[in-house]
Design an enzyme around this catalytic site. Structure first.
Site, PDB file in Angstrom:
ATOM      1  N   TYR A 254      33.416  37.631  32.783  1.00  0.00           N
ATOM      2  CA  TYR A 254      33.064  36.386  33.480  1.00  0.00           C
ATOM      3  C   TYR A 254      32.041  36.687  34.578  1.00  0.00           C
ATOM      4  CZ  TYR A 254      33.440  32.604  36.852  1.00  0.00           C
ATOM      5  OH  TYR A 254      33.142  31.605  37.739  1.00  0.00           O
TER       6      TYR A 254
HETATM    7  O1  LIG Z   1      35.774  32.698  43.392  1.00  0.00           O
HETATM    8  C1  LIG Z   1      35.520  33.017  42.268  1.00  0.00           C
HETATM    9  O2  LIG Z   1      34.519  33.631  42.017  1.00  0.00           O
HETATM   10  C2  LIG Z   1      36.464  32.691  41.150  1.00  0.00           C
HETATM   11  O3  LIG Z   1      37.650  32.136  41.704  1.00  0.00           O
HETATM   12  C3  LIG Z   1      38.687  31.946  40.794  1.00  0.00           C
HETATM   13  O4  LIG Z   1      39.143  33.213  40.365  1.00  0.00           O
HETATM   14  P1  LIG Z   1      40.315  33.894  41.185  1.00  0.00           P
HETATM   15  O5  LIG Z   1      39.924  34.170  42.581  1.00  0.00           O
HETATM   16  O6  LIG Z   1      40.788  35.043  40.361  1.00  0.00           O
HETATM   17  O7  LIG Z   1      41.403  32.714  41.241  1.00  0.00           O
HETATM   18  P2  LIG Z   1      42.862  32.601  40.633  1.00  0.00           P
HETATM   19  O8  LIG Z   1      42.881  32.872  39.197  1.00  0.00           O
HETATM   20  O9  LIG Z   1      43.401  31.297  41.082  1.00  0.00           O
HETATM   21  O10 LIG Z   1      43.641  33.780  41.364  1.00  0.00           O
HETATM   22  C4  LIG Z   1      43.854  33.732  42.752  1.00  0.00           C
HETATM   23  C5  LIG Z   1      44.613  34.954  43.202  1.00  0.00           C
HETATM   24  O11 LIG Z   1      45.914  34.929  42.624  1.00  0.00           O
HETATM   25  C6  LIG Z   1      46.182  36.169  41.981  1.00  0.00           C
HETATM   26  N1  LIG Z   1      47.056  35.903  40.828  1.00  0.00           N
HETATM   27  C7  LIG Z   1      46.581  35.224  39.765  1.00  0.00           C
HETATM   28  C8  LIG Z   1      47.393  34.968  38.696  1.00  0.00           C
HETATM   29  C9  LIG Z   1      48.709  35.414  38.690  1.00  0.00           C
HETATM   30  O12 LIG Z   1      49.487  35.208  37.722  1.00  0.00           O
HETATM   31  N2  LIG Z   1      49.152  36.078  39.785  1.00  0.00           N
HETATM   32  C10 LIG Z   1      48.368  36.337  40.858  1.00  0.00           C
HETATM   33  O13 LIG Z   1      48.814  36.959  41.823  1.00  0.00           O
HETATM   34  C11 LIG Z   1      44.834  36.730  41.609  1.00  0.00           C
HETATM   35  O14 LIG Z   1      44.886  38.130  41.530  1.00  0.00           O
HETATM   36  C12 LIG Z   1      43.973  36.250  42.762  1.00  0.00           C
HETATM   37  O15 LIG Z   1      44.044  37.160  43.812  1.00  0.00           O
HETATM   38  C13 LIG Z   1      38.236  31.105  39.608  1.00  0.00           C
HETATM   39  O16 LIG Z   1      39.211  31.082  38.601  1.00  0.00           O
HETATM   40  C14 LIG Z   1      36.912  31.571  39.041  1.00  0.00           C
HETATM   41  O17 LIG Z   1      36.481  30.654  38.072  1.00  0.00           O
HETATM   42  C15 LIG Z   1      35.949  31.675  40.192  1.00  0.00           C
HETATM   43  O18 LIG Z   1      34.662  31.952  39.827  1.00  0.00           O
END
Ligand SMILES: O=C(O)[C@H]1O[C@H](OP(=O)(O)OP(=O)(O)OC[C@H]2O[C@@H](n3ccc(=O)[nH]c3=O)[C@H](O)[C@@H]2O)[C@H](O)[C@@H](O)[C@@H]1O
Length: 445
Positions: A254
């Site tokens: 991504y």
């Molecule tokens: O800012 C960005 O660039 C990205 O932000 C999000 O990605 P992400 O930060 O990974 O967001 P989430 O999937 O909501 O995860 C948030 C946090 O929760 C954590 N997480 C996620 C899923 C899970 O089951 N458990 C968990 O602890 C992840 O490691 C992360 O630290 C979006 O999904 C992307 O499309 C976007 O581009």
């Protein structure tokens, strides 16, 4: 002769077994047979070429870069239905500028999370707004339809179509001379890239090129603002992340496709004089959000009493995000549109250097995921069933933190919503949206 007579009325089924006879009749028979064989093989050959051509030519509205068999093409739902005088009238009406100094904006991904909020904000201030969305089923399309219904009530028409459909894009530019494009259509999500890599190439690379191609040929060329991602910082560990920091170590496909997008933007700016602004969004959250994001499905699963998987870094290290509230992001998007200079080219020819910008749009205060869960517990008045897990190696990074000085100076960007306040608004929306759709569902049953 008896044998020959047997075959007088037709081509022998097993020609190799016929006793060779040099009579003129046999020659004619052999010639006819060769001709039939030649025709058969030519047809087969042409058929195969045609099949190959059809498979390798992008279809107007479906995925043409699917690397994973089946999944992507079933996710893309469309049989694009556009065109006709009524359709054109709706396109024109929606794009009509109704304020002094307003702009007319094509918003791709308008039924998406950020797209919906940006479209509504533009419409509120009197700009012309036309949406474009393919309503794919990466997550529940019903949520996208609800967002569409809300936008329609405020006068925003969303055209159903794919950014890879160049004919549709050209048609839109024939009907309306858009001054700006807000390009938010993308395959989002960091972890899903391991399941369906093709959808990222299709939307974030091929789709971006398809859009830039049409924009560069449009006359006048629009100015473009588009969504990159904080994930481009990848393994960079210098914090807070500044636009000048390394972005050549993406941790997920991504992120790699978003980084590729930034490079592609450079090319179109350099060759064709397109004015392009890329925005690196930092984990955007809020009402009408994306159900694939952690804050969203944590809320759902806390309410259901299901386990909440919380990732942690090596040696139980904290995983944190610079969560950014959607209204702040909208202000950054509008600030970018308002400060975007005009593209300098026309009809595919560059006339002079054009603006090329990249901005971080974050909140500048990272919050551990464990704190996010605690806030949700308080707001939902329910304890989460926490399960601590080692962060899987599927594209996640441990920490994000935006330096927003550049956006502050150039766009007047100033985030004002902290995570507690933003999640309160999200939870209020979530409970109302799902209790409404729940009761609607119950009354339908
Ligand atoms: O800012 C960005 O660039 C990205 O932000 C999000 O990605 P992400 O930060 O990974 O967001 P989430 O999937 O909501 O995860 C948030 C946090 O929760 C954590 N997480 C996620 C899923 C899970 O089951 N458990 C968990 O602890 C992840 O490691 C992360 O630290 C979006 O999904 C992307 O499309 C976007 O581009």
């Amino acid at each position: 002769m008896t044998q020959l007579k047997t075959h007088q009325d037709g081509i022998p089924s097993t020609p190799g077994k016929i006793k060779m006879d040099r009579s003129p009749y046999i020659h004619r028979l052999r010639w006819q047979f060769s001709l039939a064989k030649l025709t058969f093989w030519s047809c087969l050959f042409l058929g195969l070429i045609l099949l190959f051509f059809l498979r390798s030519t992008p279809s107007s509205s479906s995925s043409s870069y699917s690397l994973s068999s089946g999944t992507d093409s079933t996710r893309r739902s469309l049989a694009s239905t556009w065109g006709g005088p009524d359709w054109e009238k709706r396109v024109r009406d929606s794009s009509k500028i109704r304020s002094h100094n307003g702009i007319s904006v094509l918003v791709t991904g308008a039924a998406g999370f950020v797209g919906t909020h940006v479209s509504a904000a533009l419409k509120r201030r009197g700009d012309g707004v036309l949406g474009l969305d393919n309503f794919n089923d990466y997550y529940d399309p019903k949520l996208k339809r609800s967002r569409q219904a809300r936008l329609e009530r405020s006068g925003v028409f969303i055209v159903e179509g794919d950014i890879n459909d160049s004919a549709l894009l050209k048609k839109l530019f024939d009907v309306v001379a858009f001054t700006h494009v807000m390009h938010l259509a993308a395959q989002a999500g960091v972890r899903y890239a391991m399941q369906n890599p093709g959808s990222y190439v299709n939307s974030n690379i091929a789709g971006l090129v398809s859009l830039f191609e049409v924009c560069k040929s449009a006359n006048p060329q629009p100015s473009i603002v588009w969504a990159s991602s904080s994930s481009v910082y990848g393994l960079n560990n210098k914090v807070p992340f500044s636009e000048r920091d390394r972005t050549d170590q993406p941790a997920s496909l991504y992120a790699a496709t978003k980084k590729a997008g930034e490079e592609i933007a450079h090319t179109y700016n350099h060759i064709y004089g397109l004015s392009i602004t890329g925005l690196r969004f930092f984990t955007v959250y809020g009402p009408w959000g994306r159900p694939d994001m952690a804050y969203f499905f944590f809320t759902r699963d806390i309410l259901k009493g299901k386990p909440i998987p919380i990732f942690e870094g090596p040696n139980h290290g904290t995983v944190a995000r610079d969560f950014t509230y959607v209204d702040d992001i909208v202000k950054g998007c509008l600030g970018s549109l308002d400060t975007a200079e005009k593209s300098t080219g026309s009809g595919g020819k560059k006339k002079g250097p054009a603006q090329l910008r990249i901005f971080n749009l974050g909140n500048t205060s990272p919050v551990p995921v464990t704190t996010l869960v605690s806030i949700l517990e308080r707001l939902l008045k329910k304890k989460a069933n926490r399960v601590m897990l080692k962060m899987p190696r599927n594209g996640d990074v441990q920490f994000t933190h935006a330096n927003i000085t550049l956006a502050q100076t150039e766009l007047g960007y100033k985030p004002t919503t902290d995570l507690q306040t933003g999640l309160k608004k999200f939870v209020r929306w979530y409970l109302s949206y799902y209790s409404d759709s729940g009761s609607k569902k119950r009354s339908d049953e």
